[in-house]
Scaffold this motif. Structure first.
Motif, short mmCIF file in Angstrom:
data_model
loop_
_atom_site.label_atom_id
_atom_site.label_comp_id
_atom_site.label_asym_id
_atom_site.label_seq_id
_atom_site.Cartn_x
_atom_site.Cartn_y
_atom_site.Cartn_z
N GLN A 158 18.24 51.43 18.55
CA GLN A 158 17.23 50.53 17.97
C GLN A 158 16.01 51.27 17.41
O GLN A 158 15.64 51.04 16.27
N LYS A 199 7.07 50.43 7.67
CA LYS A 199 8.15 49.45 7.88
C LYS A 199 9.05 49.35 6.65
O LYS A 199 10.27 49.23 6.77
N GLU A 200 8.42 49.39 5.49
CA GLU A 200 9.22 49.34 4.24
C GLU A 200 10.12 50.57 4.16
O GLU A 200 11.31 50.48 3.82
N LYS A 252 23.40 52.14 7.34
CA LYS A 252 24.47 51.13 7.39
C LYS A 252 25.59 51.51 6.43
O LYS A 252 26.77 51.37 6.75
N ASP A 286 17.35 52.28 7.04
CA ASP A 286 18.31 51.39 7.69
C ASP A 286 19.49 51.03 6.77
O ASP A 286 20.65 51.05 7.19
N VAL A 287 19.16 50.75 5.51
CA VAL A 287 20.21 50.41 4.54
C VAL A 287 21.15 51.59 4.33
O VAL A 287 22.38 51.44 4.29
N GLN A 288 20.57 52.78 4.21
CA GLN A 288 21.41 53.97 3.97
C GLN A 288 22.27 54.30 5.20
O GLN A 288 23.43 54.69 5.06
N ASP A 315 29.52 52.26 7.34
CA ASP A 315 30.63 51.56 6.68
C ASP A 315 31.67 52.54 6.12
O ASP A 315 32.85 52.20 6.03
N PRO A 341 13.52 54.49 16.15
CA PRO A 341 13.76 55.70 15.37
C PRO A 341 14.18 56.90 16.23
O PRO A 341 15.02 57.69 15.82
N TRP A 368 11.22 52.32 6.59
CA TRP A 368 12.28 52.24 7.60
C TRP A 368 13.43 51.35 7.11
O TRP A 368 14.59 51.62 7.37
N SER A 369 13.09 50.30 6.39
CA SER A 369 14.15 49.40 5.88
C SER A 369 15.08 50.15 4.93
O SER A 369 16.28 49.88 4.89
N ASP A 370 14.52 51.12 4.20
CA ASP A 370 15.36 51.92 3.29
C ASP A 370 16.30 52.83 4.09
O ASP A 370 17.48 52.96 3.78
N ARG A 401 3.71 50.11 5.08
CA ARG A 401 4.41 51.16 4.32
C ARG A 401 5.51 51.79 5.16
O ARG A 401 6.61 52.04 4.68
N TYR A 461 9.48 58.01 5.13
CA TYR A 461 9.10 57.27 6.35
C TYR A 461 8.20 58.15 7.22
O TYR A 461 7.13 57.71 7.67
#
Lengths: 183, 167
Positions: A79, A30-31, A41, A37-39, A45, A81, A33-35, A28, A135
């Motif tokens: 790298q 890790k999932e 990024k 990470d996307v935000q 941008d 958190p 964290w992936s969210d 949970r 998270y």
């Protein structure tokens, strides 16, 4: 003998469930964290566009743009958190100075492209905050389980350790000092 | 006494076998769901990239076109996820201001740019659903007895749809 076998059976079943719950909490986190990470990024941008927009008006504010560029590079390179949290705080501070610069240029503030960038950045920051809370709640649940008895026995047997919280100074400060409402 | 021990052993074996069978079914179902959600995410990205290409059709966007090609030709979900992030970055570069020119190029149609924005929610939802499916799948192959069953049947962990490497 019979009671010993029953006790062993109960302990084994409990250990399996405790192990599986650790796996579930880790996945949970890790999932979540992936969210984040996307935000993050998405935010990285948007920053070059913002800097380029402001640069067009405030050509002599070189140090401000250099700070933002350096803070962005540091944030991308972070790298863990904890590293990300520190780098994000620096980046937020650097972005504030860009917006402070923009305040001095009414033409820039009125530009639709600049307004759209501001809106997108603000929207992304809200999403980051929301993802961060999700998270951190999962990480807190995991860390509590790692420290609690008797699940800490399973944690030490299978080397389940603490995960790092993703802390942003501003968000923590806001939580500590809620907005005062005066009537 | 010996018969009792054998009986207990047989019962434990039967319970483990049944538990493993249930675990296998869960892994198969989770794997199928993750694949389905990936297809949905891939399709959402494809629709978004098509609209992006449409919005940029009247301008020189070589970097964007190259990023889309990388996305299309990349194999595996991990590399595709990273390639998708590159496409987004190239699109942002092509649309937004550069070197102080604050106006969106007049050749770009506002309606087409809005059509791209309209896909934000779909892509975000598809990515969220996929990541949730991956979490369920990874949990099912990491726990007990799922980890044993997964090793026996060659199921490996899937990667979350993310934007960067690390952690």
């Amino acid at each position: 003998m019979k009671y010993i076998l029953i006790a062993v059976g109960v302990i084994v079943v409990w250990a399996v469930f405790a192990y599986n719950s650790f796996i579930s909490l880790i996945n949970r986190a890790k999932e979540a964290w992936s969210d984040i990470d996307v935000q993050l990024k998405r935010r990285y941008d948007l920053i070059p566009n913002l800097v380029n927009s402001v640069k067009g008006y405030a050509t002599h504010e070189k140090s401000v743009f250099e700070n933002v560029t350096a803070a962005r590079a540091a944030a991308i390179g972070a790298q863990t958190p904890e590293e990300k949290g520190k780098a994000e705080n620096m980046l937020t501070g650097a972005l504030k100075s860009v917006f402070a610069v923009a305040e001095a240029y009414p033409d820039l503030k009125a530009n639709t492209n600049f307004i759209e960038l501001q809106r997108e950045l603000s929207d992304t920051e809200n999403k980051i905050q929301s993802a961060r809370r999700f998270y951190n709640s999962n990480v807190r649940a995991l860390n509590t389980k790692v420290d609690s008895f008797p699940s800490n026995i399973i944690a030490s047997m299978f080397k389940f350790g603490h995960m790092e919280l993703f802390s942003l100074d501003e968000a923590d400060a806001a939580a500590r000092n809620p907005v005062e409402v005066k009537f | 006494m010996r018969n009792k021990i054998i009986l207990i052993f047989v019962i434990v074996l039967v319970v483990l076998a049944a538990w493993s069978a249930v675990s296998h079914s869960r892994i198969v179902a989770a794997d199928a769901l993750a694949t389905k959600q990936w297809l949905a995410a891939d399709s959402a990205y494809a629709a978004r990239f098509a609209r992006m290409a449409d919005a940029l059709s009247s301008t020189d966007a070589a970097g964007f076109a190259a990023a889309v090609n990388r996305y299309v030709s990349s194999q595996g979900m991990d590399t595709k996820a990273l390639a998708a992030a590159d496409v987004e970055a190239e699109y942002a570069q092509a649309v937004f201001a550069k070197d102080g020119d604050l106006t969106v190029p007049s050749s770009l149609s506002a309606a087409r740019l809005e059509a791209v924005q309209a896909t934000d929610a779909a892509v975000s939802a598809a990515r969220g659903s996929y990541n949730e499916a991956v979490r369920v799948y990874n949990t099912s192959i990491s726990g007990f007895p799922g980890s044993v069953v997964a090793r026996m049947f060659g199921y490996g962990p899937r990667t979350y749809l993310r934007a960067t490497d690390g952690f």
